[in-house]
Each structure stands twice: as C-alpha cells, then as structure tokens.
Design a protein around this motif. Sequence first.
Motif, mmCIF file in Angstrom:
data_model
loop_
_atom_site.group_PDB
_atom_site.id
_atom_site.type_symbol
_atom_site.label_atom_id
_atom_site.label_comp_id
_atom_site.label_asym_id
_atom_site.label_seq_id
_atom_site.Cartn_x
_atom_site.Cartn_y
_atom_site.Cartn_z
ATOM 1 N N THR A 67 0.837 -1.203 0.000
ATOM 2 C CA THR A 67 0.000 0.000 0.000
ATOM 3 C C THR A 67 0.869 1.249 0.000
ATOM 4 O OG1 THR A 67 -0.150 -0.139 2.414
ATOM 5 C CG2 THR A 67 -1.987 -1.033 1.142
ATOM 6 N N PHE A 68 0.419 2.241 -0.755
ATOM 7 C CA PHE A 68 1.101 3.532 -0.865
ATOM 8 C C PHE A 68 0.069 4.631 -0.671
ATOM 9 C CE2 PHE A 68 2.411 7.201 -3.408
ATOM 10 C CZ PHE A 68 3.665 7.449 -2.881
ATOM 11 N N VAL A 69 0.309 5.535 0.259
ATOM 12 C CA VAL A 69 -0.598 6.673 0.476
ATOM 13 C C VAL A 69 -0.047 7.850 -0.310
ATOM 14 C CG1 VAL A 69 -1.605 8.273 2.141
ATOM 15 C CG2 VAL A 69 -1.275 5.865 2.762
ATOM 16 N N GLY A 70 -0.779 8.236 -1.334
ATOM 17 C CA GLY A 70 -0.331 9.335 -2.180
ATOM 18 C C GLY A 70 -1.138 10.608 -1.970
ATOM 19 N N GLU A 71 -0.504 11.701 -2.279
ATOM 20 C CA GLU A 71 -1.147 13.020 -2.321
ATOM 21 C C GLU A 71 -1.795 13.464 -1.017
ATOM 22 O OE1 GLU A 71 -3.830 13.300 -5.621
ATOM 23 O OE2 GLU A 71 -2.259 12.887 -7.070
ATOM 24 N N TRP A 72 -1.163 13.244 0.113
ATOM 25 C CA TRP A 72 -1.769 13.728 1.345
ATOM 26 C C TRP A 72 -1.238 15.117 1.671
ATOM 27 C CZ3 TRP A 72 0.523 14.907 6.082
ATOM 28 C CH2 TRP A 72 1.864 14.551 6.231
ATOM 29 N N VAL A 73 -2.041 15.896 2.357
ATOM 30 C CA VAL A 73 -1.643 17.227 2.830
ATOM 31 C C VAL A 73 -2.162 17.432 4.253
ATOM 32 C CG1 VAL A 73 -1.575 18.344 0.557
ATOM 33 C CG2 VAL A 73 -3.672 18.417 1.886
ATOM 34 N N ALA A 74 -1.509 18.307 4.970
ATOM 35 C CA ALA A 74 -1.968 18.659 6.317
ATOM 36 C C ALA A 74 -2.819 19.921 6.230
ATOM 37 C CB ALA A 74 -0.783 18.847 7.259
ATOM 38 N N GLU A 75 -3.776 19.910 5.348
ATOM 39 C CA GLU A 75 -4.708 21.020 5.163
ATOM 40 C C GLU A 75 -6.108 20.482 5.339
ATOM 41 O OE1 GLU A 75 -5.738 23.895 5.544
ATOM 42 O OE2 GLU A 75 -4.892 25.026 3.877
ATOM 43 N N TRP A 76 -7.003 21.324 5.809
ATOM 44 C CA TRP A 76 -8.381 20.914 6.067
ATOM 45 C C TRP A 76 -9.296 22.112 6.018
ATOM 46 C CZ3 TRP A 76 -7.529 19.113 11.809
ATOM 47 C CH2 TRP A 76 -6.893 20.114 12.504
ATOM 48 N N LYS A 77 -10.561 21.881 6.233
ATOM 49 C CA LYS A 77 -11.558 22.956 6.176
ATOM 50 C C LYS A 77 -12.049 23.330 7.573
ATOM 51 C CE LYS A 77 -13.323 21.733 1.635
ATOM 52 N NZ LYS A 77 -14.487 21.308 0.882
ATOM 53 N N VAL A 78 -11.181 23.242 8.559
ATOM 54 C CA VAL A 78 -11.552 23.612 9.920
ATOM 55 C C VAL A 78 -11.240 25.093 10.097
ATOM 56 C CG1 VAL A 78 -11.080 23.237 12.363
ATOM 57 C CG2 VAL A 78 -11.139 21.297 10.802
ATOM 58 N N SER A 79 -12.267 25.898 10.311
ATOM 59 C CA SER A 79 -12.019 27.331 10.466
ATOM 60 C C SER A 79 -11.464 27.614 11.852
ATOM 61 C CB SER A 79 -13.305 28.127 10.225
ATOM 62 O OG SER A 79 -14.307 27.728 11.124
ATOM 63 N N GLY A 80 -10.524 28.541 11.912
ATOM 64 C CA GLY A 80 -9.935 28.951 13.176
ATOM 65 C C GLY A 80 -8.911 27.984 13.741
ATOM 66 N N ALA A 81 -8.432 27.048 12.931
ATOM 67 C CA ALA A 81 -7.434 26.086 13.416
ATOM 68 C C ALA A 81 -6.126 26.817 13.714
ATOM 69 C CB ALA A 81 -7.204 24.990 12.389
ATOM 70 N N THR A 82 -5.522 26.462 14.831
ATOM 71 C CA THR A 82 -4.253 27.062 15.234
ATOM 72 C C THR A 82 -3.082 26.284 14.643
ATOM 73 O OG1 THR A 82 -4.026 25.670 17.203
ATOM 74 C CG2 THR A 82 -5.300 27.732 17.445
#
Length: 132
Positions: A67-82
């Motif tokens: 298994t290979f996990v491709g194209e991940w990012v540490a971005e999301w749609k949580v407003s106000g995240a610190t």
Amino acid sequence: MSNHLAAPSTELLDFAGMFPRSVIDVHYYTLFDNKFSTFTVQQNIDYVRNTIANDLRTLSRRIGALTFVGEWVAEWKVSGATKEDYQRFGNAQMDVYRQATFGRAYWTYKNVNNHWSMEWMRKNGYISLTNA
C-alpha cells in the motif's frame, strides 16, 4: 494501481491480489470531502487515527499487495485552526500513513498554498521530518 477517486480503497484488492508485488495507491482526501468541514479539530484527528488507520490495516491484511498513500496534505476545512491544531493533524496523518507498506508522499514540495507545500510546512514548524 490506483482506485477511482470516489471508489472505496478496497476496489482493487481482489484484482491486485493476482499480481505478486503489486502496489495499491490510496488517497485520503479529507480536504475535499465536505463532511470534514463539519468536524471539530479533534474529530478530524480521530477520523485519521481511527477510520483511516483501520482502512490501511484492512488493505494490508487482505492481500499481499503493498500500500502507498499518495497526495496527502496537512490542510483541512476547519475554520480557526491554530498552528498547534495543524501540527496535531499533520502528526496524526504521518503516524497513520507509516502503516503503508510501500510508503507515502506529501502532495508537493513547493506550492503557493502554504499548507499544501511541504517546504513551507517544514520551514514554519508545522511538520517535522525527523518524526516522519
């Protein structure tokens, strides 16, 4: 081999099992699924640590394909995240994606969107590759 974008990660398991040393490329697009925008910071992290982790374990156990996990990012749609929230989210992903038996890849090294850029994330202390 890579599944269709909207398909479950198990879509190719039976087929890939016929080919020794095959690799299934899975993508967990938490950024583009609207349900995640309704989650709190902790619910997003728990989803990664529980649901995605279980999915990767299932993939690894069911067949001999890697298994290979491709194209991940540490971005999301949580407003106000610190910054700390982003660090926790990124660390959760790196911890879980270590289970991938053929590795993982961040979306890109450089990108105009800060959290999509591995270079920016490292330089600004959001992700540490010493723990990767």
